[in-house]
Design a protein around this motif. Structure first.
Motif, mmCIF file in Angstrom:
data_model
loop_
_atom_site.group_PDB
_atom_site.id
_atom_site.type_symbol
_atom_site.label_atom_id
_atom_site.label_comp_id
_atom_site.label_asym_id
_atom_site.label_seq_id
_atom_site.Cartn_x
_atom_site.Cartn_y
_atom_site.Cartn_z
ATOM 1 N N TYR A 1 0.796 -1.227 0.000
ATOM 2 C CA TYR A 1 0.000 0.000 0.000
ATOM 3 C C TYR A 1 0.832 1.282 0.000
ATOM 4 O O TYR A 1 0.268 2.373 -0.092
ATOM 5 C CB TYR A 1 -0.929 0.004 1.221
ATOM 6 N N GLY A 2 2.142 1.156 0.154
ATOM 7 C CA GLY A 2 2.992 2.332 0.121
ATOM 8 C C GLY A 2 2.871 3.225 1.326
ATOM 9 O O GLY A 2 3.119 4.439 1.232
ATOM 10 N N VAL A 3 2.454 2.665 2.474
ATOM 11 C CA VAL A 3 2.337 3.458 3.701
ATOM 12 C C VAL A 3 3.182 2.817 4.799
ATOM 13 O O VAL A 3 3.381 1.591 4.812
ATOM 14 C CB VAL A 3 0.871 3.570 4.174
ATOM 15 N N ASP A 4 3.639 3.637 5.700
ATOM 16 C CA ASP A 4 4.427 3.159 6.831
ATOM 17 C C ASP A 4 3.515 2.882 8.012
ATOM 18 O O ASP A 4 2.662 3.707 8.362
ATOM 19 C CB ASP A 4 5.475 4.202 7.241
ATOM 20 N N VAL A 5 3.668 1.717 8.620
ATOM 21 C CA VAL A 5 2.916 1.368 9.822
ATOM 22 C C VAL A 5 3.876 0.808 10.855
ATOM 23 O O VAL A 5 5.009 0.442 10.552
ATOM 24 C CB VAL A 5 1.812 0.311 9.522
ATOM 25 N N VAL A 6 3.399 0.778 12.082
ATOM 26 C CA VAL A 6 4.103 0.064 13.135
ATOM 27 C C VAL A 6 3.165 -1.028 13.625
ATOM 28 O O VAL A 6 1.947 -0.889 13.575
ATOM 29 C CB VAL A 6 4.516 0.986 14.299
#
Length: 256
Positions: free
Chosen positions: A234-239
């Motif tokens: 998705y091209g997003v940064d998560v933790v």
């Protein structure tokens, strides 16, 4: 039970599936994750026999899906669409009885066994109290439960769902996921496409990720749903935030 072998498919000049292998086993809840346009809905249609693959083939318990009649396929594989509003005010029991068409034919009359199967399906979803309500008067969550009951009334053991929680409020999303997990423990097999990795973590025994028409990852939720894979899809940064000893959910960076 249901197996797709090296599936390939393209629309015009866009290839949406490329060498995709999928296998479903009894009692599994498999979640299909991937961005829009990556071929999830096309793959579901191919698995149900509604769309012929341009490459590869699909089998159910070893038999080619392409050789089965629509009626025979419906006895084994059921479909639950996205939130469905309905037009006519059929009662809930009548909507569920429509699932028996796979067994009795389009012009067949409902038998006592059909009615028993319909009531049994409603009971499995704990919605017997809705039997005589108009389908059009139900909430979104209730309608989705009815559609799953209709799928069970077909007699099918494999249920394919295209974004089943779309349009539902948070409470109904969780209630629906809980029912799916309970039915899987009874031996039903579910394949759902979803845009919610956290839902896949909650209910799935296995997660398949599609990226650019190919299988990016296939394994348990704990193996597959990682910060790295979410970034890749998705091209997003998560933790990954741990909510319990066994469950971690992705939280957008900045909200964690």
């Amino acid at each position: 039970m249901l197996k797709a072998h090296t599936i390939g498919y393209a629309y015009a000049h866009k290839r949406v599936l490329d060498g995709v292998d999928v296998d479903l086993h009894a009692g599994e809840v498999v979640s299909l994750l991937g961005p829009n346009g990556t071929g999830k809905s096309t793959l579901l249609k191919i698995l149900m026999g509604l769309l012929a693959p341009q490459e590869g083939h699909v089998t159910f318990e070893g038999d080619a899906i392409a050789s089965m009649s629509p009626k025979l396929r419906a006895r084994h594989i059921a479909y639950v669409p996205q939130l469905h509003t309905g037009v006519f005010g059929y009662s809930v029991i009548d909507v569920v009885l429509m699932g028996r068409i796979a067994q009795q034919g389009l012009l067949g009359r409902s038998s006592s066994q059909d009615l028993e199967m319909a009531h049994s399906a409603l009971a499995k979803l704990d919605i017997t109290h809705l039997s005589h309500r108009p389908y059009t008067a139900l909430s979104g969550g209730e309608r989705q439960m009815v559609l799953i009951a209709r799928a069970l009334a077909q007699g099918a053991k494999v249920v394919i769902m295209d974004e089943p929680v779309a349009g539902l409020d948070y409470g109904n999303q969780l209630r629906l996921l809980e029912r799916i997990g309970q039915l899987a423990q009874e031996g039903y097999t579910f394949l759902q496409s979803t845009h919610y990795p956290e839902h896949a973590m909650m209910v799935s025994t296995r997660v398949i990720m599609l990226k650019e028409g190919k299988i990016y990852a296939n394994g348990t939720p704990q193996e597959v749903i990682t910060a790295q894979s979410i970034k890749a899809l998705y091209g997003v940064d998560v933790v990954m935030h741990r909510y319990s000893d066994t469950l971690q959910l992705p939280i957008p960076r900045g909200f964690a």
